[in-house]
Design a protein around this motif. Structure first.
Motif, PDB file in Angstrom:
ATOM      1  N   ILE A 149       0.840  -1.196   0.000  1.00  0.00           N
ATOM      2  CA  ILE A 149       0.000   0.000   0.000  1.00  0.00           C
ATOM      3  C   ILE A 149       0.877   1.249   0.000  1.00  0.00           C
ATOM      4  O   ILE A 149       0.627   2.212  -0.747  1.00  0.00           O
ATOM      5  N   ALA A 150       1.924   1.245   0.832  1.00  0.00           N
ATOM      6  CA  ALA A 150       2.829   2.394   0.885  1.00  0.00           C
ATOM      7  C   ALA A 150       3.508   2.622  -0.463  1.00  0.00           C
ATOM      8  O   ALA A 150       3.682   3.774  -0.898  1.00  0.00           O
TER       9      ALA A 150
ATOM     10  N   VAL B  97       3.261  17.080  -1.909  1.00  0.00           N
ATOM     11  CA  VAL B  97       3.050  16.277  -0.704  1.00  0.00           C
ATOM     12  C   VAL B  97       4.370  15.600  -0.353  1.00  0.00           C
ATOM     13  O   VAL B  97       4.956  14.898  -1.189  1.00  0.00           O
ATOM     14  N   ARG B  98       4.831  15.823   0.858  1.00  0.00           N
ATOM     15  CA  ARG B  98       6.078  15.213   1.315  1.00  0.00           C
ATOM     16  C   ARG B  98       5.777  13.822   1.847  1.00  0.00           C
ATOM     17  O   ARG B  98       5.068  13.658   2.832  1.00  0.00           O
ATOM     18  N   ARG B  99       6.325  12.832   1.164  1.00  0.00           N
ATOM     19  CA  ARG B  99       6.079  11.438   1.556  1.00  0.00           C
ATOM     20  C   ARG B  99       7.006  11.025   2.700  1.00  0.00           C
ATOM     21  O   ARG B  99       8.073  11.610   2.887  1.00  0.00           O
ATOM     22  N   PRO B 100       6.625   9.996   3.463  1.00  0.00           N
ATOM     23  CA  PRO B 100       7.473   9.575   4.592  1.00  0.00           C
ATOM     24  C   PRO B 100       8.804   9.012   4.116  1.00  0.00           C
ATOM     25  O   PRO B 100       8.853   8.221   3.171  1.00  0.00           O
TER      26      PRO B 100
ATOM     27  N   ASP C  36      18.313   1.772   7.965  1.00  0.00           N
ATOM     28  CA  ASP C  36      18.506   0.752   9.010  1.00  0.00           C
ATOM     29  C   ASP C  36      17.193   0.167   9.508  1.00  0.00           C
ATOM     30  O   ASP C  36      17.203  -0.796  10.286  1.00  0.00           O
ATOM     31  N   SER C  37      16.072   0.760   9.100  1.00  0.00           N
ATOM     32  CA  SER C  37      14.774   0.383   9.656  1.00  0.00           C
ATOM     33  C   SER C  37      13.858  -0.176   8.583  1.00  0.00           C
ATOM     34  O   SER C  37      13.684   0.421   7.522  1.00  0.00           O
ATOM     35  N   TYR C  38      13.267  -1.348   8.854  1.00  0.00           N
ATOM     36  CA  TYR C  38      12.194  -1.895   8.039  1.00  0.00           C
ATOM     37  C   TYR C  38      10.915  -1.668   8.830  1.00  0.00           C
ATOM     38  O   TYR C  38      10.644  -2.344   9.820  1.00  0.00           O
ATOM     39  N   SER C  39      10.143  -0.667   8.417  1.00  0.00           N
ATOM     40  CA  SER C  39       9.033  -0.190   9.231  1.00  0.00           C
ATOM     41  C   SER C  39       7.864  -1.171   9.262  1.00  0.00           C
ATOM     42  O   SER C  39       7.572  -1.838   8.263  1.00  0.00           O
ATOM     43  N   GLY C  40       7.179  -1.200  10.403  1.00  0.00           N
ATOM     44  CA  GLY C  40       5.917  -1.923  10.485  1.00  0.00           C
ATOM     45  C   GLY C  40       4.794  -1.208   9.757  1.00  0.00           C
ATOM     46  O   GLY C  40       3.738  -1.782   9.512  1.00  0.00           O
ATOM     47  N   LEU C  41       5.007   0.075   9.423  1.00  0.00           N
ATOM     48  CA  LEU C  41       4.055   0.893   8.660  1.00  0.00           C
ATOM     49  C   LEU C  41       2.653   0.864   9.262  1.00  0.00           C
ATOM     50  O   LEU C  41       1.658   0.679   8.560  1.00  0.00           O
ATOM     51  N   HIS C  42       2.593   1.061  10.563  1.00  0.00           N
ATOM     52  CA  HIS C  42       1.287   1.231  11.184  1.00  0.00           C
ATOM     53  C   HIS C  42       0.582   2.457  10.626  1.00  0.00           C
ATOM     54  O   HIS C  42      -0.648   2.463  10.458  1.00  0.00           O
TER      55      HIS C  42
ATOM     56  N   ALA D 244       1.461  17.776   9.126  1.00  0.00           N
ATOM     57  CA  ALA D 244       1.289  16.318   9.029  1.00  0.00           C
ATOM     58  C   ALA D 244      -0.171  15.903   8.891  1.00  0.00           C
ATOM     59  O   ALA D 244      -1.057  16.465   9.542  1.00  0.00           O
ATOM     60  N   ILE D 245      -0.394  14.918   8.051  1.00  0.00           N
ATOM     61  CA  ILE D 245      -1.703  14.265   7.908  1.00  0.00           C
ATOM     62  C   ILE D 245      -1.459  12.779   7.728  1.00  0.00           C
ATOM     63  O   ILE D 245      -0.617  12.363   6.922  1.00  0.00           O
ATOM     64  N   THR D 246      -2.188  11.955   8.462  1.00  0.00           N
ATOM     65  CA  THR D 246      -2.108  10.505   8.328  1.00  0.00           C
ATOM     66  C   THR D 246      -3.148  10.029   7.325  1.00  0.00           C
ATOM     67  O   THR D 246      -4.346  10.237   7.519  1.00  0.00           O
ATOM     68  N   LEU D 247      -2.680   9.396   6.252  1.00  0.00           N
ATOM     69  CA  LEU D 247      -3.574   8.838   5.236  1.00  0.00           C
ATOM     70  C   LEU D 247      -3.964   7.411   5.603  1.00  0.00           C
ATOM     71  O   LEU D 247      -3.247   6.719   6.327  1.00  0.00           O
ATOM     72  N   PRO D 248      -5.101   6.931   5.097  1.00  0.00           N
ATOM     73  CA  PRO D 248      -5.513   5.557   5.399  1.00  0.00           C
ATOM     74  C   PRO D 248      -4.485   4.525   4.960  1.00  0.00           C
ATOM     75  O   PRO D 248      -3.932   4.603   3.853  1.00  0.00           O
ATOM     76  N   ILE D 249      -4.231   3.571   5.840  1.00  0.00           N
ATOM     77  CA  ILE D 249      -3.388   2.414   5.499  1.00  0.00           C
ATOM     78  C   ILE D 249      -3.790   1.255   6.388  1.00  0.00           C
ATOM     79  O   ILE D 249      -3.795   1.368   7.617  1.00  0.00           O
ATOM     80  N   TYR D 250      -4.187   0.157   5.770  1.00  0.00           N
ATOM     81  CA  TYR D 250      -4.545  -1.065   6.497  1.00  0.00           C
ATOM     82  C   TYR D 250      -4.740  -2.189   5.481  1.00  0.00           C
ATOM     83  O   TYR D 250      -5.086  -1.922   4.318  1.00  0.00           O
ATOM     84  N   PRO D 251      -4.496  -3.443   5.875  1.00  0.00           N
ATOM     85  CA  PRO D 251      -4.738  -4.560   4.967  1.00  0.00           C
ATOM     86  C   PRO D 251      -6.192  -4.564   4.504  1.00  0.00           C
ATOM     87  O   PRO D 251      -7.120  -4.428   5.309  1.00  0.00           O
ATOM     88  N   GLY D 252      -6.368  -4.691   3.224  1.00  0.00           N
ATOM     89  CA  GLY D 252      -7.714  -4.645   2.663  1.00  0.00           C
ATOM     90  C   GLY D 252      -8.037  -3.334   1.986  1.00  0.00           C
ATOM     91  O   GLY D 252      -9.043  -3.232   1.263  1.00  0.00           O
ATOM     92  N   LEU D 253      -7.210  -2.291   2.183  1.00  0.00           N
ATOM     93  CA  LEU D 253      -7.406  -1.032   1.472  1.00  0.00           C
ATOM     94  C   LEU D 253      -7.117  -1.275  -0.005  1.00  0.00           C
ATOM     95  O   LEU D 253      -6.024  -1.703  -0.371  1.00  0.00           O
TER      96      LEU D 253
END
Length: 392
Positions: free
Chosen positions: A272-273, A285-288, A293-299, A361-370
């Protein structure tokens, strides 16, 4: 259009059966499923021990207590976090301060931490515990933070509420290679859920004993921890003042089942990311940014907007998207802005990066099934007033 939430749980028929099995069993709480869940998470993370509790807030509290935080002590954390990361120290009667965030990761800045520690050392007022927060699932620069903990003598609690399933320098988050204790959250919008719940993992056998007591009224049934020989097999002792922070077998059963899909959930979040990355190319839009060194969990998927180019203020963009059915969010209001903490005298000018973050900052939707179509709709709604076009 129907609402697209910023996050949501993913519940399978297997999850439902696991919970129903417990409901039909002899134990609803304090049975065999909680320790099974603890062992499963500890093994996944590569940690020696785990203590399951009813929330990550509870886990943070008993972690602070286990490390001896009390009145007169000082605990530092990030200002860009949920209030629980700071409240846990206040529950213990300790003072709290904040370390400004890195402009790229939005995690605790190693540079600002080092500067603040040097000043605190000169003033003779160093923190007892530092709580780095892995915002959105991206791990803080824990090797550098750990090196500072060795130099200045403070303990470390990783607030990994967003980060189970992620990795740092090839090791799973929760291995505690760079910290005393790591805390996870299993709230419904987190990466896996137990409904409500949390867990503290550690490699320290003494810390896990104390946290296990503290989650259950400060009571022990182990003779080795008692002040006198037991009166009989029924005997228990309250060693210290603890809390009823226990997780039930019902919640743990959901957690055990969800763990089977944890890696799948992380893969879906990364897919999704990656779609967002393509959709938001060449836009204001500035993306994350992801630390190598980090493999994010992308919550979370947090973007920052260039207000002039977007032809609307941060607030206007946020409220318009919500009005149009996109459940964006803002993670988080800087903790020092909350009235409870404002009354302690924190100054916004001491945290310039946190202030800039909060204004963009704004959090966009992210979840399995999106779905890709839903993502396209999210980006359309985000970019509509700006005049920017993207490929859908």
């Amino acid at each position: 259009m129907s609402l697209i939430p910023y996050g949501r749980q993913n519940i399978s028929e297997e999850d439902i059966r696991a919970v129903v099995d417990v409901l039909r069993s002899d134990y609803l709480t304090q049975g065999p499923v909680v320790p099974a869940f603890e062992k499963l998470v500890a093994s996944y993370c590569g940690a020696a021990h785990a203590v399951a509790v009813n929330s990550a807030t509870s886990a943070l509290h008993i972690a602070c207590m286990a490390l001896g935080v009390g009145p007169g002590d000082l605990v530092w954390t990030s200002p860009i976090t949920f209030v629980a990361s700071a409240n846990c120290a206040r529950y213990c009667g300790a003072d709290v301060d904040f370390v400004d965030v890195d402009p790229h990761t939005y995690n605790m800045s190693v540079e600002r931490l080092a500067e603040k520690l040097e000043l605190a050392s000169r003033a003779g007022r160093l923190p007892k515990v530092v709580i780095p927060v892995h915002l959105s699932g991206q791990v803080c620069e824990m090797d550098a933070i750990h090196a500072l903990s060795v130099k200045y003598g403070f303990r470390l609690i990783e607030d990994a509420s967003h980060a189970i399933g992620g990795r740092y320098k090839g090791k799973q988050v929760g291995s505690c290679d760079y910290s005393d204790i790591t805390v996870f959250s299993f709230h419904p919008v987190k990466i896996i859920t137990t409904g409500e719940g949390g867990m503290a993992v550690t490699n320290d056998a003494e810390l896990v004993k104390r946290m296990a007591r503290l989650r259950s009224h400060g009571i022990t049934r182990y003779p080795s921890e008692m002040t006198q020989p037991p009166d009989g097999s029924w005997y228990y002792q309250q060693i210290e003042l603890g809390y009823n922070y226990r997780m039930t077998d019902i919640h743990a059963a959901l957690g055990v089942s969800q763990m089977e899909r944890l890696d799948q959930f992380i893969e879906e979040r990364h897919a999704i990311a990656q779609r967002y990355e393509k959709l938001l190319e060449n836009t204001p839009v500035r993306r994350p940014w992801q630390h190598p060194d980090s493999y994010s969990g992308l919550h979370l998927y947090i973007v920052r907007i260039e207000q002039d180019a977007m032809k609307g203020s941060h607030r206007e963009v946020f409220e318009r998207m919500r009005a149009e059915g996109v459940g964006v969010n803002l993670h988080y209001i800087p903790v020092y802005r909350q009235p409870y903490y404002q009354n302690m005298g924190y100054r916004r000018e001491d945290f310039p990066e946190a202030e800039r973050y909060y204004g963009e900052a704004i959090t966009l939707p992210i979840y399995p099934g999106l779905t890709p179509d839903q993502q396209g709709e999210v980006v359309r709604r985000l970019l509509t007033p700006s005049g920017y076009q993207t490929i859908f």
